[in-house]
Design an enzyme around this catalytic site. Structure first.
Site, mmCIF file in Angstrom:
data_model
loop_
_atom_site.group_PDB
_atom_site.id
_atom_site.type_symbol
_atom_site.label_atom_id
_atom_site.label_comp_id
_atom_site.label_asym_id
_atom_site.label_seq_id
_atom_site.Cartn_x
_atom_site.Cartn_y
_atom_site.Cartn_z
ATOM 1 N N LYS A 60 26.575 17.551 -38.223
ATOM 2 C CA LYS A 60 26.920 17.606 -36.798
ATOM 3 C C LYS A 60 28.421 17.826 -36.650
ATOM 4 O O LYS A 60 29.152 17.837 -37.624
ATOM 5 C CB LYS A 60 26.496 16.311 -36.106
ATOM 6 N N HIS B 168 33.949 15.404 -34.345
ATOM 7 C CA HIS B 168 34.738 15.534 -33.120
ATOM 8 C C HIS B 168 36.041 14.739 -33.191
ATOM 9 O O HIS B 168 36.303 14.040 -34.182
ATOM 10 C CB HIS B 168 33.909 15.163 -31.889
ATOM 11 N N HIS C 81 36.108 11.225 -34.298
ATOM 12 C CA HIS C 81 36.082 10.930 -35.734
ATOM 13 C C HIS C 81 37.484 11.037 -36.332
ATOM 14 O O HIS C 81 37.833 10.274 -37.225
ATOM 15 C CB HIS C 81 35.127 11.880 -36.457
HETATM 16 N N1 ARG Z 1 28.335 7.910 -37.169
HETATM 17 C C1 ARG Z 1 28.634 7.218 -35.969
HETATM 18 C C2 ARG Z 1 29.073 8.205 -34.885
HETATM 19 O O1 ARG Z 1 29.486 9.282 -35.178
HETATM 20 C C3 ARG Z 1 29.712 6.188 -36.125
HETATM 21 C C4 ARG Z 1 29.330 5.049 -37.028
HETATM 22 C C5 ARG Z 1 30.074 3.805 -36.672
HETATM 23 N N2 ARG Z 1 29.796 2.710 -37.536
HETATM 24 C C6 ARG Z 1 28.721 1.945 -37.467
HETATM 25 N N3 ARG Z 1 28.604 0.999 -38.383
HETATM 26 N N4 ARG Z 1 27.840 2.038 -36.522
HETATM 27 O O2 ARG Z 1 29.016 7.881 -33.721
#
Ligand code: ARG
Length: 579
Positions: free
Chosen positions: A139, A142, A145
């Site tokens: 994906k 963004h 991140h």
């Molecule tokens: N992959 C998730 C996102 O892009 C963020 C993960 C954050 N960490 C977690 N332990 N939920 O939104």
């Protein structure tokens, strides 16, 4: 005596007069902030926080108490003057001692300058887990991140410098329906060579294509569900394909993180918990915490009254897990594996409720260590675009910063001949991104603007890099390796004193950032330091001054350069020595 011991020396005297323990008083003595002008005192004691609050009513007259206290204190070998301000007793340190000790201490402590301060003595050090970046495979990567990456890296750096044992964790979004689609999509639109050469870009392209195709063709949707079902059921072939997508992606992530100067100790991900969440559900059931809702989903009641007015949904009606279910399993697993004291999650603020629920459920399950879990939320960045358009990949942002910086550098008259201009442009461009991002409170949204971020002058990362490189080149130009001993009497000009006074406050600034995990305190401190260094650079020439004076000034500039570099590295910036 060491520079940071100034506070202790003042505390010792006040302690004798007030008959209060030194350690209590130290926290009430702080270095006076320097902005543009040299303050008349170096430290101040806030009297209202140290006078006994007896039974007397109305409240004691602070100003009278302040005067009373000041009258009882005497200048000594360390303190040359004592005066009063609004509610403060002010202390001026003996000028030569100030220069001598600050220069010495910065040189002795190196990267630990500030961290060895008495302000940190007795502070608990423990195991800290920082989870950050955590992009979703296939994906978009963004801007959120990117923010999570640089903020998490800063927090990890800071905790490490404070003496914690830090583990840096990346929790990938590596499970879910996107892999069902990718499994099918790759057969139609995938290319093996492209996958190897540019995995992130290629997987994303395939994902976009198959997504579109599935809107028009129901069979693709069915096939994707079938692929996902196979994955969930542990089908070896499907898992093999998934694993390849994941491995290639991680390889590329690592390479890009390297450009950012960021590393991880572990790449974990949601996929690790695709089965383990069952154990969590069992635990919840055994504790009588899991209820079945009218919709057939599995929920935990978070309401105070027990009326389901606030719930966390942990199981879908078809029995599959959700984001939070996997996070519960992950948190418990990490506690077992790392036995952390503190675990910090860095994501944008849209996930605040998610983490509140996560920690709440852990508490209900009887895990007291959930107290040590913390979410650090941040706001949205608007308008970050590259020449290609919206940000899709992290690499695009880095390339854009580098090429814009290269362009600016080639246009600037001051630019030096560089061995590797690309590398310098990359480091300066990155500093610009970081400073732009860290200047304000993390929770605020902000509008991104390349021109503003990359300005040479003004409060930017470019300015920090420029100041650092100028201080470095001053040192190199004079060809000085080891400097002769410092004559502190040569550093009495107000521009020199300003820098020394400002350096006295570094430990307090780090302390602030360590308390609220906001980088802005350090960023603003370094910007002021750079401004003060620029003024001193202009007014206190090295070249053409008497040898003793030149030497003393070099000491001063080297000291400023060292603290500036330390602070930049803490923020995740690699200081350049030439630009
Ligand atoms: N992959 C998730 C996102 O892009 C963020 C993960 C954050 N960490 C977690 N332990 N939920 O939104």
């Amino acid at each position: 005596m060491a520079a940071c011991q100034f506070r202790r020396a003042i505390a010792a005297q006040v302690s004798r007069v007030l008959d209060r323990p030194e350690d209590q008083l130290i926290k009430s003595i702080s270095a006076v902030p320097v902005y543009k002008k040299q303050p008349s005192a170096d430290f101040q004691l806030f009297v209202s926080s140290v006078i006994e609050r007896g039974q007397d009513y109305p409240r004691p007259d602070t100003q009278a108490e302040t005067q009373k206290l000041a009258d009882k204190l005497r200048p000594d070998a360390v303190v040359s003057e004592i005066s009063t301000g609004a509610g403060t007793v002010n202390f001026k340190i003996n000028r030569e001692l100030l220069a001598k000790e600050v220069v010495q201490q910065v040189s002795n402590d190196g990267p630990e300058y500030g961290f060895k301060s008495e302000l940190f003595s007795g502070l608990a050090k423990g195991k800290t887990l920082v989870e950050f970046s955590s992009p979703n495979v296939a994906k978009r990567f963004h801007v959120g991140h990117l923010r999570s990456t640089i903020i998490g890296n800063f927090i990890a750096n800071l905790k490490e410098a404070l003496g914690h044992q830090v583990t840096r964790l990346n929790y990938l979004g590596d499970w879910g329906m996107q892999f069902g689609l990718l499994g099918v999509g790759f057969q139609c639109f995938g290319h093996e060579e492209k996958l190897r050469a540019n995995p992130l870009q290629h997987l994303f392209q395939v994902y976009v294509q198959v997504n579109k195709a599935s809107d028009e063709d129901e069979n693709i949707q069915k096939a994707a569900h079938e692929f996902m079902r196979k994955l969930e059921a542990g089908d070896m072939e499907a898992l093999g394909i998934w694993q390849r997508f994941r491995d290639f992606s991680i390889e590329e992530y690592i390479r890009i993180y390297e450009r950012l100067g960021v590393h991880f100790d572990e790449f974990s991900g949601e996929s690790f918990y695709r089965e383990k969440f069952q154990d969590v559900l069992k635990l919840l059931k055994d504790n009588g915490l899991l209820q079945t809702s009218v919709k057939g989903t599995g929920v935990v009641d978070l309401s105070e009254k027990g009326d389901l007015s606030s719930i966390a949904t942990l199981v879908r009606s078809d029995g599959t897990s959700l984001y939070i279910t996997r996070d519960l399993a992950a948190a418990i697993d990490r506690k077992t594996k790392y036995d952390f004291d503190t675990m910090i999650y860095v994501t944008d603020k849209s996930q605040e409720t998610h983490f509140r629920h996560l920690f709440h459920v852990l508490q209900l399950m009887g895990f007291d260590w959930a107290e040590g879990c913390q979410h650090v939320p941040f706001g949205l960045v608007k308008g970050m675009k590259t020449r290609k358009g919206d940000v899709v990949f992290l690499e695009d942002v880095l390339d854009e910063a580098r090429s814009r910086m290269l362009h600016n550098m080639s246009a600037a008259k001051t630019t030096k001949e560089l061995e590797d201009p690309d590398d310098t442009a990359e480091k300066v461009g990155l500093a610009a991104l970081i400073v732009q991002d860290f200047k304000g409170p993390l929770l605020s949204d902000y509008q991104f603007n390349w021109d503003q971020a990359l300005q040479n002058r003004g409060d930017t990362g470019v300015f920090l890099q420029y100041s650092h490189s100028r201080l470095c080149s001053l040192d190199q130009m004079s060809g000085s390796g080891v400097l002769k001993s410092l004559n502190p009497a040569c550093l009495l000009e107000p521009q020199a004193i300003c820098i020394l006074q400002h350096l006295l406050r570094y430990d307090e600034v780090i302390k602030k950032s360590s308390e609220d995990l906001q980088p802005k305190h350090i960023v603003n401190y370094l910007l002021v330091l750079s401004h003060l260094a620029a003024v001193a650079h202009k007014t206190l020439p090295v070249k053409g001054s008497a040898p003793e004076v030149a030497e003393a000034r070099l000491h001063l500039f080297r000291t400023a350069c060292s603290v500036l570099g330390n602070g930049m590295r803490l923020l995740g910036i690699t200081p350049v020595s030439k630009m």
